[in-house]
Every structure is written in C-alpha cells, then in structure tokens.
Design a protein around this motif. Structure first.
Motif, PDB file in Angstrom:
ATOM      1  N   THR A 150       0.928  -1.695  -0.017  1.00 40.84           N
ATOM      2  CA  THR A 150       0.058  -0.065   0.049  1.00 40.84           C
ATOM      3  C   THR A 150       0.791   1.145  -0.395  1.00 40.84           C
ATOM      4  N   PRO A 151       0.048   2.310  -0.641  1.00 36.29           N
ATOM      5  CA  PRO A 151       1.492   3.746  -0.204  1.00 36.29           C
ATOM      6  C   PRO A 151       1.722   3.768   1.272  1.00 36.29           C
ATOM      7  N   ARG A 152       0.926   3.596   1.882  1.00 39.58           N
ATOM      8  CA  ARG A 152       1.030   3.556   3.284  1.00 39.58           C
ATOM      9  C   ARG A 152       2.481   3.495   3.644  1.00 39.58           C
ATOM     10  N   ASP A 153       2.865   1.451   3.391  1.00 45.37           N
ATOM     11  CA  ASP A 153       3.968   1.048   3.945  1.00 45.37           C
ATOM     12  C   ASP A 153       4.846   1.459   2.833  1.00 45.37           C
ATOM     13  N   ILE A 154       5.040   2.317   1.473  1.00 49.24           N
ATOM     14  CA  ILE A 154       5.663   3.043   1.408  1.00 49.24           C
ATOM     15  C   ILE A 154       6.308   4.413   2.149  1.00 49.24           C
ATOM     16  N   ALA A 155       5.318   4.639   2.206  1.00 47.76           N
ATOM     17  CA  ALA A 155       5.688   5.603   2.829  1.00 47.76           C
ATOM     18  C   ALA A 155       6.239   6.047   4.345  1.00 47.76           C
ATOM     19  N   SER A 156       5.760   4.375   5.141  1.00 48.41           N
ATOM     20  CA  SER A 156       6.670   4.312   6.261  1.00 48.41           C
ATOM     21  C   SER A 156       8.040   4.365   5.485  1.00 48.41           C
ATOM     22  N   VAL A 157       8.621   3.506   4.711  1.00 48.76           N
ATOM     23  CA  VAL A 157       9.750   3.222   4.379  1.00 48.76           C
ATOM     24  C   VAL A 157      10.845   4.896   4.925  1.00 48.76           C
ATOM     25  N   VAL A 158      10.267   5.447   3.593  1.00 44.41           N
ATOM     26  CA  VAL A 158      10.661   7.004   3.467  1.00 44.41           C
ATOM     27  C   VAL A 158      10.558   7.631   4.449  1.00 44.41           C
ATOM     28  N   ALA A 159       9.427   7.403   5.934  1.00 46.78           N
ATOM     29  CA  ALA A 159       9.940   8.727   6.704  1.00 46.78           C
ATOM     30  C   ALA A 159      10.700   7.703   7.647  1.00 46.78           C
ATOM     31  N   PHE A 160      11.374   6.765   7.965  1.00 48.77           N
ATOM     32  CA  PHE A 160      12.163   5.688   7.916  1.00 48.77           C
ATOM     33  C   PHE A 160      13.331   6.824   7.928  1.00 48.77           C
ATOM     34  N   LEU A 161      13.611   6.812   6.783  1.00 50.64           N
ATOM     35  CA  LEU A 161      15.189   7.336   5.732  1.00 50.64           C
ATOM     36  C   LEU A 161      14.843   9.124   6.610  1.00 50.64           C
ATOM     37  N   ALA A 162      13.984   9.061   6.340  1.00 51.90           N
ATOM     38  CA  ALA A 162      14.057  11.013   6.707  1.00 51.90           C
ATOM     39  C   ALA A 162      14.565  11.464   7.827  1.00 51.90           C
ATOM     40  N   GLY A 163      13.290  10.472   9.132  1.00 54.87           N
ATOM     41  CA  GLY A 163      13.801  10.680  10.649  1.00 54.87           C
ATOM     42  C   GLY A 163      15.457  10.600  10.788  1.00 54.87           C
ATOM     43  N   PRO A 164      15.120  10.770  11.709  1.00 53.88           N
ATOM     44  CA  PRO A 164      16.694  10.503  12.750  1.00 53.88           C
ATOM     45  C   PRO A 164      16.760   8.547  13.061  1.00 53.88           C
ATOM     46  N   ASP A 165      16.213   8.146  12.975  1.00 54.46           N
ATOM     47  CA  ASP A 165      16.669   6.116  12.869  1.00 54.46           C
ATOM     48  C   ASP A 165      17.209   5.561  11.169  1.00 54.46           C
ATOM     49  N   GLY A 166      16.913   6.319  10.868  1.00 53.31           N
ATOM     50  CA  GLY A 166      17.769   6.207   8.669  1.00 53.31           C
ATOM     51  C   GLY A 166      18.990   6.498   9.210  1.00 53.31           C
ATOM     52  N   ARG A 167      20.014   7.779  10.167  1.00 53.65           N
ATOM     53  CA  ARG A 167      20.666   8.378   8.955  1.00 53.65           C
ATOM     54  C   ARG A 167      21.893   8.085   8.971  1.00 53.65           C
ATOM     55  N   TRP A 168      21.829   6.109   9.472  1.00 53.81           N
ATOM     56  CA  TRP A 168      23.212   5.549   9.798  1.00 53.81           C
ATOM     57  C   TRP A 168      23.058   4.536   8.095  1.00 53.81           C
ATOM     58  N   VAL A 169      21.564   4.876   7.298  1.00 55.13           N
ATOM     59  CA  VAL A 169      21.948   4.366   6.352  1.00 55.13           C
ATOM     60  C   VAL A 169      22.042   4.738   5.051  1.00 55.13           C
ATOM     61  N   ASN A 170      22.844   4.780   4.126  1.00 53.18           N
ATOM     62  CA  ASN A 170      23.284   5.899   2.900  1.00 53.18           C
ATOM     63  C   ASN A 170      24.310   5.453   1.637  1.00 53.18           C
ATOM     64  N   GLY A 171      23.613   5.510   0.842  1.00 54.11           N
ATOM     65  CA  GLY A 171      23.631   4.923  -0.303  1.00 54.11           C
ATOM     66  C   GLY A 171      23.269   3.904  -0.632  1.00 54.11           C
ATOM     67  N   GLN A 172      21.987   3.787   0.177  1.00 52.31           N
ATOM     68  CA  GLN A 172      20.722   2.269  -0.330  1.00 52.31           C
ATOM     69  C   GLN A 172      19.976   2.057  -1.453  1.00 52.31           C
ATOM     70  N   VAL A 173      19.073   0.663  -1.516  1.00 53.38           N
ATOM     71  CA  VAL A 173      18.615   0.670  -2.232  1.00 53.38           C
ATOM     72  C   VAL A 173      17.508  -0.785  -1.619  1.00 53.38           C
ATOM     73  N   LEU A 174      16.300   0.427  -0.672  1.00 49.27           N
ATOM     74  CA  LEU A 174      15.809  -0.522   0.018  1.00 49.27           C
ATOM     75  C   LEU A 174      14.504  -1.196  -0.873  1.00 49.27           C
ATOM     76  N   ARG A 175      14.654  -2.370  -0.860  1.00 50.95           N
ATOM     77  CA  ARG A 175      13.696  -2.669  -1.318  1.00 50.95           C
ATOM     78  C   ARG A 175      12.450  -3.345  -0.846  1.00 50.95           C
ATOM     79  N   ALA A 176      11.015  -2.259  -0.922  1.00 52.74           N
ATOM     80  CA  ALA A 176      10.326  -2.469  -0.154  1.00 52.74           C
ATOM     81  C   ALA A 176       8.905  -3.875  -1.075  1.00 52.74           C
ATOM     82  N   ASN A 177       8.855  -4.814  -0.658  1.00 54.51           N
ATOM     83  CA  ASN A 177       7.982  -5.199  -0.991  1.00 54.51           C
ATOM     84  C   ASN A 177       7.063  -6.639  -0.586  1.00 54.51           C
ATOM     85  N   GLY A 178       7.442  -6.856   0.599  1.00 53.64           N
ATOM     86  CA  GLY A 178       6.954  -7.861   1.588  1.00 53.64           C
ATOM     87  C   GLY A 178       7.781  -9.283   1.332  1.00 53.64           C
ATOM     88  N   GLY A 179       8.492  -9.168   0.458  1.00 51.51           N
ATOM     89  CA  GLY A 179       9.780 -10.705   0.403  1.00 51.51           C
ATOM     90  C   GLY A 179       9.834 -10.741  -1.126  1.00 51.51           C
TER      91      GLY A 179
END
Length: 249
Positions: A218-247
């Motif tokens: 759902t769009p909300r699933d994907i928005a949650s991943v973006v919010a993680f990357l944009a927030g303080p908990d995502g600061r150590w993730v850099n230069g990555q491709v996150l495959r948000a696809n339920g496995g």
C-alpha cells in the motif's frame, strides 16, 4: 493556500506529491512534524486536495507546480521552499512515468517521455537537492523492485529506474562530508492507480499472491519506509536501495 512563515521545523519537498505514493509520503512527513511542499506537474485539483488533507490534520504545507525535468522550474520550486520556510532538509522524488509495452512494440516517443521524467527529472531534482540541503538532510529517490522481477512489458520503466539506482549510489558518495544521506526505495507491486490501471482482477490477484505476505503493498507501507529514511533512526542508512516489496524478491 494558507500562508506559512519561516519555520523551525524540518522542511521536505515531495515531488509527485499530489497522488499515489507521493501523496501518502507528503501526508506522513507532515504528520511527523515536517513542513511540506507538495510538488506536482499539472493536476492542480489533486494537489489542492492533498494540501487540504494535510492542513485539516494540522500539518504545514503548500503546493508548488514544476516539471521535474525542467531545471528552471525545479530551481524555482526550491527557491520558493527556501523563501517560504527558510531552508530544505528532505527531498523525496516520487514523480515518475510508467508506460507498459513489450520492447518490440514501444512507441519511441513514450520511451523519450519516460526517460525525460524518470532519468532527467531525477537528475535535475537531485542536483538542486545536492546544492541546497542543510546538514542532516536526506534525499530519497524511487526505483522499483521490477528490476529484479523482470516483468515483461516493463522494459522502458525498469531501464529508467536502473539509471535512478546508479545515480543514487554515486550521489551518496559525492556528498561525502556534507552529512546528507542519499537512498532509493524500490517498491514491489503497490496498490496505486498507476499500478492498477489496465490490469484485470486475475492479474492483480496473481501479483498479490507472490510475496510471502500474500498481498499488494500500500502507499502507506512505502511512506513508512521513506519516513524512516527521512527521520533520525535512518541516519546510518546511506547509498542504499531498500526493496520494500513484502519479500517478493
């Protein structure tokens, strides 16, 4: 449009923010306390609807029209964000095109259009973001899990997103020392109008059954991943491709 003064909040630009995943991302970032600019290409009504939804929920937001492939219009959008809010911290580039056709049948005018938006548009938006983001900033591009799935009919779209992934990884390294992260999110099949258009119920059911979680994203699933990357908990993730696809891959 409500007038907003400069703000101490972090500030996000979301291209393609009037519909689909982009709209959900804009709503989520606003809910997380960011001041948001909803970038849109031409559908002013959809953009105003997105702004109204965010404002009714207590968010700070305004819409801004720009063709993401036009460097002058994109620069003006960034200028407006800086003038209105005082700076920019997060850029989420969710605008994109997805023509479906076998390679052998694709109209080359459609190929040019998808490349203009998906490749040139990403380059233009990322270029402005790289020039302007404040320390602690984040750039999030959009790729696709179809690069791994290799669905027939997605040749032009997947090829354009392969370019997005390459640009994302290189830009992350070019911004060494700036304290700015650059990542891409690669959704799998996600229940948006863009994805569902032209697909019959059988096709949708087959796609929904593929991930181990046995549903479409759902769009909300994907928005949650973006919010993680944009927030303080995502600061150590850099230069990555996150495959948000339920496995699925």
């Amino acid at each position: 449009m409500t007038s907003h003064p400069r703000t101490d909040r972090r500030v996000a630009i979301v291209t393609g923010g009037s519909r689909g995943i982009g709209r959900e991302v804009a709503q989520r970032l606003a809910a997380d306390g960011l001041a948001v600019v909803v970038g849109y290409a031409g559908n002013e009504k959809a953009a105003q609807d997105a702004v109204r939804t965010i404002e009714e929920a207590g968010g700070t937001v305004f819409p801004a029209r720009a063709d993401v492939a036009d460097e002058t219009e994109v620069a003006a959008l960034f200028d407006l964000a800086e003038t209105t809010y005082g700076g920019i911290d997060v850029v989420v580039h969710a605008a994109g095109r997805m023509p479906l056709s076998p390679v052998v049948d694709l109209d080359l005018a459609d190929l040019d259009a998808v490349y203009r938006t998906n490749i040139r548009g990403t380059f233009v938006v990322d270029q402005q973001a790289a020039r302007r983001l404040r320390p602690g900033g984040t750039i999030v591009n959009f790729s696709t899990s179809i690069l791994g799935l290799a669905f027939p009919g997605y040749g032009a779209y997947a090829a354009s997103k392969g370019a997005v992934e390459a640009l994302t990884l290189i830009l992350a390294r070019e911004l060494r020392g700036r304290d700015v992260t650059v990542n891409a999110v690669a959704p799998g099949p996600t229940a948006t109008d863009l994805f569902l258009d032209g697909k019959d119920e059988e096709t949708v059911a087959r796609l929904a059954a593929q991930p181990p979680l046995e549903r479409l994203g759902t769009p909300r699933d994907i928005a949650s991943v973006v919010a993680f990357l944009a927030g303080p908990d995502g600061r150590w993730v850099n230069g990555q491709v996150l495959r948000a696809n339920g496995g699925i891959v």
